[in-house]
Design a protein around this motif. Structure first.
Motif, PDB file in Angstrom:
ATOM      1  N   GLY A   1       8.649   4.921  -9.498  1.00 59.03           N
ATOM      2  CA  GLY A   1       9.376   6.100  -9.952  1.00 59.03           C
ATOM      3  C   GLY A   1      10.859   5.984  -9.688  1.00 59.03           C
ATOM      4  N   SER A   2      11.222   5.621  -8.482  1.00 59.11           N
ATOM      5  CA  SER A   2      12.636   5.481  -8.143  1.00 59.11           C
ATOM      6  C   SER A   2      12.772   4.462  -7.024  1.00 59.11           C
ATOM      7  CB  SER A   2      13.245   6.819  -7.711  1.00 59.11           C
ATOM      8  OG  SER A   2      12.640   7.264  -6.509  1.00 59.11           O
ATOM      9  N   LEU A   3      13.921   3.806  -7.002  1.00 67.34           N
ATOM     10  CA  LEU A   3      14.237   2.844  -5.963  1.00 67.34           C
ATOM     11  C   LEU A   3      15.691   3.042  -5.575  1.00 67.34           C
ATOM     12  CD1 LEU A   3      13.489   0.291  -4.269  1.00 67.34           C
ATOM     13  CD2 LEU A   3      14.379  -1.074  -6.179  1.00 67.34           C
TER      14      LEU A   3
ATOM     15  N   VAL B   1      15.783  -4.682   4.020  1.00 62.80           N
ATOM     16  CA  VAL B   1      14.412  -4.316   4.375  1.00 62.80           C
ATOM     17  C   VAL B   1      13.942  -3.271   3.387  1.00 62.80           C
ATOM     18  CG1 VAL B   1      12.904  -3.316   6.121  1.00 62.80           C
ATOM     19  CG2 VAL B   1      14.773  -4.840   6.810  1.00 62.80           C
ATOM     20  N   ILE B   2      12.761  -3.533   2.793  1.00 64.12           N
ATOM     21  CA  ILE B   2      12.192  -2.589   1.827  1.00 64.12           C
ATOM     22  C   ILE B   2      11.413  -1.541   2.597  1.00 64.12           C
ATOM     23  CG2 ILE B   2      10.705  -2.327  -0.186  1.00 64.12           C
ATOM     24  CD1 ILE B   2      11.137  -5.286  -0.775  1.00 64.12           C
ATOM     25  N   ASP B   3      11.833  -0.316   2.484  1.00 62.47           N
ATOM     26  CA  ASP B   3      11.175   0.806   3.145  1.00 62.47           C
ATOM     27  C   ASP B   3      10.392   1.580   2.080  1.00 62.47           C
ATOM     28  OD1 ASP B   3      10.523   2.612   5.128  1.00 62.47           O
ATOM     29  OD2 ASP B   3      12.316   3.843   4.794  1.00 62.47           O
ATOM     30  N   PRO B   4       9.135   1.910   2.257  1.00 65.72           N
ATOM     31  CA  PRO B   4       8.353   1.930   3.505  1.00 65.72           C
ATOM     32  C   PRO B   4       7.502   0.688   3.739  1.00 65.72           C
ATOM     33  CG  PRO B   4       7.180   3.145   1.845  1.00 65.72           C
ATOM     34  CD  PRO B   4       8.452   2.668   1.189  1.00 65.72           C
ATOM     35  N   ALA B   5       7.599  -0.369   2.924  1.00 65.99           N
ATOM     36  CA  ALA B   5       6.736  -1.540   3.096  1.00 65.99           C
ATOM     37  C   ALA B   5       7.138  -2.377   4.300  1.00 65.99           C
ATOM     38  CB  ALA B   5       6.769  -2.407   1.835  1.00 65.99           C
ATOM     39  N   ASP B   6       8.385  -2.197   4.788  1.00 63.99           N
ATOM     40  CA  ASP B   6       8.877  -2.924   5.949  1.00 63.99           C
ATOM     41  C   ASP B   6       8.843  -4.437   5.718  1.00 63.99           C
ATOM     42  OD1 ASP B   6       9.997  -3.136   8.451  1.00 63.99           O
ATOM     43  OD2 ASP B   6       8.044  -3.359   9.438  1.00 63.99           O
TER      44      ASP B   6
ATOM     45  N   ALA C   1       0.850  -1.188   0.000  1.00 64.31           N
ATOM     46  CA  ALA C   1       0.000   0.000   0.000  1.00 64.31           C
ATOM     47  C   ALA C   1       0.886   1.238   0.000  1.00 64.31           C
ATOM     48  CB  ALA C   1      -0.890  -0.004   1.243  1.00 64.31           C
ATOM     49  N   PRO C   2       0.346   2.399  -0.398  1.00 61.42           N
ATOM     50  CA  PRO C   2       1.140   3.623  -0.377  1.00 61.42           C
ATOM     51  C   PRO C   2       1.668   3.904   1.026  1.00 61.42           C
ATOM     52  CG  PRO C   2      -0.866   3.942  -1.634  1.00 61.42           C
ATOM     53  CD  PRO C   2      -0.988   2.607  -0.979  1.00 61.42           C
ATOM     54  N   PRO C   3       2.754   4.623   1.148  1.00 57.43           N
ATOM     55  CA  PRO C   3       3.420   4.803   2.433  1.00 57.43           C
ATOM     56  C   PRO C   3       2.613   5.573   3.461  1.00 57.43           C
ATOM     57  CG  PRO C   3       4.449   6.141   0.708  1.00 57.43           C
ATOM     58  CD  PRO C   3       3.502   5.230   0.039  1.00 57.43           C
TER      59      PRO C   3
ATOM     60  N   LEU D   1      16.055   9.063  -4.582  1.00 56.84           N
ATOM     61  CA  LEU D   1      15.288  10.128  -5.240  1.00 56.84           C
ATOM     62  C   LEU D   1      13.820  10.107  -4.859  1.00 56.84           C
ATOM     63  CD1 LEU D   1      16.820   9.885  -8.832  1.00 56.84           C
ATOM     64  CD2 LEU D   1      17.225  11.667  -7.130  1.00 56.84           C
ATOM     65  N   GLY D   2      13.379   9.061  -4.182  1.00 55.57           N
ATOM     66  CA  GLY D   2      11.979   8.957  -3.788  1.00 55.57           C
ATOM     67  C   GLY D   2      11.830   8.278  -2.447  1.00 55.57           C
ATOM     68  N   ASP D   3      10.607   7.776  -2.189  1.00 58.74           N
ATOM     69  CA  ASP D   3      10.307   7.185  -0.891  1.00 58.74           C
ATOM     70  C   ASP D   3      10.814   5.755  -0.744  1.00 58.74           C
ATOM     71  OD1 ASP D   3       8.911   9.458   0.015  1.00 58.74           O
ATOM     72  OD2 ASP D   3       7.114   8.816  -1.069  1.00 58.74           O
ATOM     73  N   TRP D   4      10.993   5.047  -1.858  1.00 59.93           N
ATOM     74  CA  TRP D   4      11.274   3.620  -1.797  1.00 59.93           C
ATOM     75  C   TRP D   4      12.772   3.366  -1.771  1.00 59.93           C
ATOM     76  CZ3 TRP D   4       7.521  -0.162  -1.347  1.00 59.93           C
ATOM     77  CH2 TRP D   4       6.203   0.283  -1.455  1.00 59.93           C
TER      78      TRP D   4
END
Length: 804
Positions: free
Chosen positions: A198-200, A352-357, A10-12, A335-338
């Motif tokens: 968008g970015s990782l 750990v994948i952030d923000p999915a934790d 889901a979105p952060p 460059l983004g949230d992920w």
């Protein structure tokens, strides 16, 4: 108002939760499925690399000269290939690819928008899609749990509803920037759609980050669903794109080298989507509108960015409507949230994948392994090596201008005593070399190929066959060397009739194995005698001679079939519990007799522990099952030999089709009777060692390649002899049998084209040329000069033709 999915992707702005975990599925042997190579590359990336390597070798097979062989990888490269094949999971990649393209076709047919996809998961039992919008419903058989409406699952037992691979290839991949990070705690492949994100960012130790980025780059360049993508490597892996021979990847030193062009193309693309009211590249792909807007451009950045470069990239990624641009970065603030935060755990790289934790074990490729993989591709481009000794005397094809025609060789009318007719018959006889190789001492071949009249077999044996390509030598041959002309002519005629049995399939423009029949409206004129013309049209004073026959394979003893789908026929014993595994064991014994127990274990039980005695018990159990299944020969010896007597091997009296073919060829193919070559080709029932679990038979890579090369060389030899003798139907049949196992061979396509030209049928010629283009268009490289010259020559020589 749209509800958001409650799953992990889901979105952060929502509290992340973890997707359901699954226990890895055990194989028939009780082992878990492989998800990584031993060096850390994911099974999906390994499948992509193996597919790319196969395409590279197809390019070699396309240009392979008869009698030559592909160089075999050596050293670390050979180990790298074995590791890739041991781990590759092409079925999972294929299943996900077909599922997504099937969804795209459904959306196009019903006029619905393609759902946004943030992530996907491939477990042993199911495919899971994590959508950006929980209100989106997917068609049956996808299902969604009420507590997690944004996650849709497809049970892998229901894959029959998906498009076939061939049909799926006609649909653009809807999510071509989907990439597997690694596996979760349930050993399921976890994939992120970086175009949607968008970015990782990849954060952690620089060496770990580089290894992870290397693995991701390899997968993006070779994946089946990224075929319409553009990948730019920025300051990282400068040699990779060239080494893999990819036209979807390129390298630049810095972002500045590409930023201006990227800004321009993004502006044009965004305006095009705005004009057509498209909300994003995924919708454009499904609509099939404005192709330039849907090809994603993924930048893998391994260098630092200047402040203005970062600002420009962030603007490109954020401006609506979103364009098909994504970045994967390392060594900088994401460059983004992920972002994936890495930790080294022994040989593994976890994160750990952030923000999915979500915890994940990431795919990665250390530098030494990376170099070995590049060397593997480099060695695939090496110089060809000579084949077995028997290939040294393959027959050369006459120039097109010198090839005989049916009307020249078989005039409908003529004086039986005409010297010209006699000379032509002698020349034609060389098409059927009468020096028949001795039967092998095992006696196996006696049950497959025999003479109807053993008392006269000696009449058909000469120390040296005549050569149709040497007229001067033919004129010097005396009566004792030429033998009885009547026997030669009748032997030839009978063999040509037998090459076209009554139940042979009729000619079909797209059937590579069918024998052409003169059924076309513009078939060759009646004055030409076809190969199935009755023998009575030959001179009346010619008496029949003994016929060389090729009866069916024995029906009272087991037959090991390797030249096509692997099978054991006529086995008298109890069918084993795992017949496919026993068939592999028997195939190994047939192809690698007398190997050590260690080699046997490594081939049949790869990756299993050898201590504790359990593997020995398992091995002995498999051998007992195989021995019981195949039974004993008339002398009481088991076909699956007793190890103390002959080691890990089959008894020499076992009927193995590959053994028979090699016996038929002999040590010098120029002395092999053409009926023997035909009999060898008739033993071929498809791609050698096919119809098997793709994760098995890793030990047989070189065996399969040699089988394909051998079949192609036999087909070329028989086709060449037939062409030199003016027998276009047999030449076409032989070339087609070879193309059935090596469909990209230009040498065999030249044989088939020449046969079509020699038939005098313009339609057959143009159809054959079109067939060739259809098969070769997807293989890298241009036509060889020999092929282009042949096409130009035969089209120019046709009385009438419709091919441009």
């Amino acid at each position: 108002m749209s509800r958001q999915p409650t799953g992990a992707f889901a979105p952060p702005t929502h509290t992340p939760t973890t997707p359901p975990q699954h226990t890895p599925r055990a194989t028939d042997d009780g082992t878990h499925r492989t998800v990584f190579t031993t060096t850390g590359l994911s099974a999906l990336a390994a499948a992509g690399l193996i597919a790319a390597l196969r395409r590279r070798r197809d390019g070699y097979g396309r240009h392979r000269r008869p009698g030559k062989r592909t160089p075999t990888p050596t050293g670390p490269a050979a180990l790298a290939e074995a590791q890739l094949r041991a781990a590759a999971d092409p079925l999972s990649a294929d299943h996900l690819d077909r599922a997504l393209r099937t969804l795209a076709m459904h959306a196009r047919e019903v006029g619905a928008p393609m759902p946004g996809l943030r992530a996907a998961r491939i477990s042993a039992d199911a495919l899971e899609l994590y959508l950006t919008d929980a209100d989106t419903a997917l068609p049956t058989p996808f299902s969604s749990a009420p507590e997690d409406p944004g996650t849709w699952t497809l049970d892998r037992r229901h894959l029959d509803v998906l498009l076939s691979a061939q049909d799926a290839a006609t649909i653009p991949a809807p999510y071509p920037a989907l990439i597997s990070l690694g596996v979760d705690e349930g050993d399921a492949h976890l994939l992120l759609n970086v175009e949607e994100l968008g970015s990782l960012g990849i954060a952690g130790d620089p060496t770990d980050c580089h290894e992870v980025l290397t693995a991701l780059a390899i997968e993006l360049i070779t994946s089946t669903w990224t075929d319409d993508s553009r990948i730019t490597l920025v300051g990282i892996l400068p040699e990779l794109a060239h080494a893999l021979g990819s036209d979807r990847a390129s390298y630049v030193d810095t972002v500045a080298d590409i930023l201006t062009a990227l800004t321009y193309s993004s502006d044009i693309t965004r305006q095009a989507m705005t004009d057509r009211e498209l909300h994003g590249p995924t919708q454009a792909r499904v609509a099939g509108d404005v192709e330039d807007v849907w090809s994603p451009h993924v930048l893998l950045i391994g260098t630092q960015l200047a402040a203005h470069e970062r600002e420009q990239l962030e603007e490109i990624l954020a401006t609506v409507p979103r364009v098909a641009v994504a970045t994967i970065t390392t060594g900088m603030t994401p460059l983004g949230d992920w972002c994936v935060h890495l930790t080294r755990d022994g040989d593994d790289v976890t994160g750990v994948i952030d923000p999915a934790d979500i915890s994940v074990t990431l795919q990665h490729l250390p530098l030494d392994a990376y170099r070995a993989h590049l060397d593997l591709f480099d060695q695939a481009d090496g110089e060809p090596v000579p084949g077995p000794a028997w290939t040294e005397t393959l027959t050369d094809t006459l120039p097109v201008e010198d090839l005989p025609t049916h009307s020249e060789l078989y005039p409908l009318e003529g004086d039986p005593e005409d010297d010209d007719l006699t000379a032509k018959a002698v020349a034609q006889a060389a098409y059927l070399p009468t020096s028949i190789p001795a039967w092998p001492s095992t006696g196996v071949l006696d049950s497959v190929v025999s003479l109807e009249d053993d008392d006269r077999a000696e009449t058909h044996t000469r120390t040296k066959p005549m050569k149709a390509t040497d007229p001067a030598a033919r004129e010097q041959q005396d009566t004792s060397q030429a033998g009885d002309l009547s026997q030669i002519i009748t032997e030839l005629t009978t063999a040509l009739h037998r090459l076209e049995p009554d139940d042979a399939p009729t000619h079909d423009a797209v059937d590579l194995t069918a024998s052409p029949a003169n059924t076309d409206e513009d078939a060759a004129p009646a004055t030409d005698i076809s190969v199935d013309e009755p023998a009575s049209t030959l001179p009346a004073n010619i008496d029949p001679a003994p016929q060389i026959t090729v009866p069916a394979l024995p029906d009272d003893a087991p037959i090991v079939r390797l030249l096509g789908p692997v099978a054991i026929l006529n086995a008298p014993g109890t069918k084993p519990r795992s017949p496919a595994r026993i068939a592999e064991l028997v195939a190994y014994l047939a192809l690698h007799p007398g190997r050590s127990v260690e080699a046997f274990n490594a081939a049949i039980f790869p990756g299993e522990r050898t201590d504790g005695g359990k593997l020995g018990e398992k091995r002995n159990g498999y051998m007992r099952q195989a021995r019981t299944y195949l039974g004993e020969n008339p002398d009481g010896r088991p076909y699956v030999g007793l190890v103390p007597a002959i080691g890990y091997a089959l008894d020499p009296t076992t009927c193995v089709d590959w053994w028979l073919v090699r016996d038929m060829i002999g040590t010098d193919i120029s002395t092999t009777a053409s009926v023997m070559l035909e009999a060898a080709l008739r033993l071929v029932d498809g791609q050698p060692l096919s119809g098997v679990d793709p994760s098995r038979y890793l030990w047989a890579m070189a065996d399969q390649a040699e089988m394909i090369n051998t079949i192609a060389d036999i087909a070329h030899e028989l086709a060449t002899r037939a062409l030199n003798a003016g027998d276009s139907r047999t030449a076409d049949w032989a070339a087609s049998k070879g193309l059935a196992v090596e469909p990209v061979s230009e040498a065999l396509w030249r044989d088939k084209i020449t046969a079509a030209y020699q038939s005098g049928n313009p339609t057959r010629l143009t159809t054959t040329i079109d067939q060739m283009h259809q098969h070769l268009d997807d293989v890298t490289g241009d036509l060889e000069d020999d092929t282009r010259d042949l096409i130009a020559t035969v089209l120019a020589k046709q009385p009438t033709h419709v091919h441009a």
